[in-house]
Write a protein that holds these residues in place. Structure first.
Motif, PDB file in Angstrom:
ATOM      1  N   LYS A  21       0.820  -1.213   0.000  1.00 51.92           N
ATOM      2  CA  LYS A  21       0.000   0.000   0.000  1.00 51.92           C
ATOM      3  C   LYS A  21       0.854   1.264   0.000  1.00 51.92           C
ATOM      4  CE  LYS A  21      -4.202  -1.909   1.956  1.00 51.92           C
ATOM      5  NZ  LYS A  21      -5.148  -1.906   3.083  1.00 51.92           N
ATOM      6  N   LEU A  22       1.950   1.240   0.738  1.00 53.56           N
ATOM      7  CA  LEU A  22       2.814   2.416   0.786  1.00 53.56           C
ATOM      8  C   LEU A  22       3.523   2.630  -0.549  1.00 53.56           C
ATOM      9  CD1 LEU A  22       3.569   4.683   2.622  1.00 53.56           C
ATOM     10  CD2 LEU A  22       5.339   3.261   3.615  1.00 53.56           C
ATOM     11  N   THR A  23       3.956   1.555  -1.195  1.00 53.37           N
ATOM     12  CA  THR A  23       4.565   1.666  -2.522  1.00 53.37           C
ATOM     13  C   THR A  23       3.601   2.337  -3.493  1.00 53.37           C
ATOM     14  OG1 THR A  23       5.942  -0.293  -2.181  1.00 53.37           O
ATOM     15  CG2 THR A  23       5.542   0.362  -4.465  1.00 53.37           C
ATOM     16  N   ASN A  24       2.365   1.860  -3.509  1.00 56.08           N
ATOM     17  CA  ASN A  24       1.362   2.423  -4.419  1.00 56.08           C
ATOM     18  C   ASN A  24       1.048   3.875  -4.078  1.00 56.08           C
ATOM     19  OD1 ASN A  24       1.158   0.047  -5.880  1.00 56.08           O
ATOM     20  ND2 ASN A  24      -0.447  -0.754  -4.564  1.00 56.08           N
ATOM     21  N   SER A  25       0.957   4.184  -2.794  1.00 59.28           N
ATOM     22  CA  SER A  25       0.634   5.539  -2.364  1.00 59.28           C
ATOM     23  C   SER A  25       1.736   6.524  -2.751  1.00 59.28           C
ATOM     24  CB  SER A  25       0.404   5.561  -0.852  1.00 59.28           C
ATOM     25  OG  SER A  25       0.092   6.847  -0.425  1.00 59.28           O
ATOM     26  N   VAL A  26       2.994   6.157  -2.507  1.00 61.23           N
ATOM     27  CA  VAL A  26       4.116   7.036  -2.836  1.00 61.23           C
ATOM     28  C   VAL A  26       4.222   7.207  -4.349  1.00 61.23           C
ATOM     29  CG1 VAL A  26       6.641   7.274  -2.770  1.00 61.23           C
ATOM     30  CG2 VAL A  26       5.395   6.545  -0.722  1.00 61.23           C
ATOM     31  N   SER A  27       4.099   6.133  -5.098  1.00 61.57           N
ATOM     32  CA  SER A  27       4.206   6.242  -6.552  1.00 61.57           C
ATOM     33  C   SER A  27       3.085   7.109  -7.105  1.00 61.57           C
ATOM     34  CB  SER A  27       4.232   4.864  -7.217  1.00 61.57           C
ATOM     35  OG  SER A  27       3.018   4.182  -7.056  1.00 61.57           O
ATOM     36  N   ALA A  52       1.362   9.518  -5.440  1.00 54.64           N
ATOM     37  CA  ALA A  52       1.531  10.910  -4.991  1.00 54.64           C
ATOM     38  C   ALA A  52       2.621  11.637  -5.767  1.00 54.64           C
ATOM     39  CB  ALA A  52       1.838  10.948  -3.494  1.00 54.64           C
ATOM     40  N   LEU A  53       3.674  10.912  -6.145  1.00 59.61           N
ATOM     41  CA  LEU A  53       4.812  11.547  -6.819  1.00 59.61           C
ATOM     42  C   LEU A  53       4.806  11.355  -8.333  1.00 59.61           C
ATOM     43  CD1 LEU A  53       7.689  10.675  -4.318  1.00 59.61           C
ATOM     44  CD2 LEU A  53       6.321  12.774  -4.467  1.00 59.61           C
ATOM     45  N   GLY A  54       3.812  10.632  -8.843  1.00 61.35           N
ATOM     46  CA  GLY A  54       3.750  10.386 -10.280  1.00 61.35           C
ATOM     47  C   GLY A  54       4.863   9.477 -10.768  1.00 61.35           C
ATOM     48  N   LEU A  55       5.236   8.507  -9.950  1.00 67.88           N
ATOM     49  CA  LEU A  55       6.304   7.571 -10.289  1.00 67.88           C
ATOM     50  C   LEU A  55       5.729   6.211 -10.639  1.00 67.88           C
ATOM     51  CD1 LEU A  55       8.673   8.288  -7.248  1.00 67.88           C
ATOM     52  CD2 LEU A  55       8.950   9.139  -9.593  1.00 67.88           C
ATOM     53  N   ASP A  56       6.491   5.448 -11.378  1.00 66.87           N
ATOM     54  CA  ASP A  56       6.161   4.040 -11.573  1.00 66.87           C
ATOM     55  C   ASP A  56       6.457   3.332 -10.259  1.00 66.87           C
ATOM     56  OD1 ASP A  56       7.071   1.134 -12.349  1.00 66.87           O
ATOM     57  OD2 ASP A  56       5.886   1.898 -14.036  1.00 66.87           O
ATOM     58  N   ALA A  57       5.644   2.355  -9.897  1.00 69.95           N
ATOM     59  CA  ALA A  57       5.861   1.636  -8.632  1.00 69.95           C
ATOM     60  C   ALA A  57       7.252   1.019  -8.561  1.00 69.95           C
ATOM     61  CB  ALA A  57       4.787   0.567  -8.443  1.00 69.95           C
ATOM     62  N   ALA A  58       7.831   0.670  -9.707  1.00 69.80           N
ATOM     63  CA  ALA A  58       9.177   0.084  -9.732  1.00 69.80           C
ATOM     64  C   ALA A  58      10.247   1.080  -9.302  1.00 69.80           C
ATOM     65  CB  ALA A  58       9.493  -0.458 -11.120  1.00 69.80           C
ATOM     66  N   GLU A  59       9.917   2.381  -9.284  1.00 71.51           N
ATOM     67  CA  GLU A  59      10.866   3.411  -8.868  1.00 71.51           C
ATOM     68  C   GLU A  59      10.827   3.673  -7.367  1.00 71.51           C
ATOM     69  OE1 GLU A  59      11.366   6.810 -11.932  1.00 71.51           O
ATOM     70  OE2 GLU A  59       9.224   6.238 -11.955  1.00 71.51           O
ATOM     71  N   ALA A  95      11.100   1.993  -3.512  1.00 65.98           N
ATOM     72  CA  ALA A  95      11.512   0.870  -2.671  1.00 65.98           C
ATOM     73  C   ALA A  95      11.021   1.125  -1.253  1.00 65.98           C
ATOM     74  CB  ALA A  95      13.034   0.713  -2.673  1.00 65.98           C
ATOM     75  N   VAL A  96      10.335   0.143  -0.676  1.00 64.34           N
ATOM     76  CA  VAL A  96       9.843   0.244   0.693  1.00 64.34           C
ATOM     77  C   VAL A  96      10.344  -0.969   1.453  1.00 64.34           C
ATOM     78  CG1 VAL A  96       7.822   0.380   2.192  1.00 64.34           C
ATOM     79  CG2 VAL A  96       7.768   1.471  -0.065  1.00 64.34           C
TER      80      VAL A  96
END
Length: 128
Positions: free
Chosen positions: A79-85, A87-94, A96-97
């Motif tokens: 969930k945190l990976t998805n939330s950060v990606s 919020a920042l407009g990043l691909d989830a692969a970018e 790391a949690v």
């Protein structure tokens, strides 16, 4: 406790984005663990690209109380990976949690050591 430390690529986030992420950290951690919202802490640092893991624009280190299940930790990470990606407009692969388990006796909230897993009910009643 818990403490989430965010290392974000320099210039990749605004104050509004960091505030959004901080709210999401509280929502996610409390939703998964039942921890009181006031206990969740988030810190943000901007880092040069060479200070982050290869291919990552955001690195999150979550120090959480020992005793969380593998399923809880996996849910927090996902969930945190998805939330950060998001919020920042990043691909989830970018993003790391990582979570690290910290013994209860190493942490205090409200002037008391945190309870051991399974001993939370009375302790939480005093701190809500």
């Amino acid at each position: 406790m818990p403490l989430y430390r965010f290392a974000l690529r320099e210039g990749s986030s605004t104050e509004a984005q960091r505030a959004r992420i901080a709210k999401e950290v509280v929502r996610i951690h409390c939703g998964v663990t039942g921890a009181p919202p006031s206990f969740v802490h988030a810190f943000f640092d901007e880092s040069p690209p060479d200070a982050l893991p290869d291919g990552k624009a955001a690195f999150v280190l979550g120090s959480i109380r020992w005793g969380r299940t593998d399923a809880q930790k996996a849910e927090i990470v996902s969930k945190l990976t998805n939330s950060v990606s998001d919020a920042l407009g990043l691909d989830a692969a970018e993003v790391a949690v990582v979570t690290v388990d910290i013994p209860s006796r190493w942490n205090m909230e409200g002037g008391e050591l945190l309870p051991e897993p399974g001993e939370e009910e009375a302790w939480l009643a005093r701190h809500r």
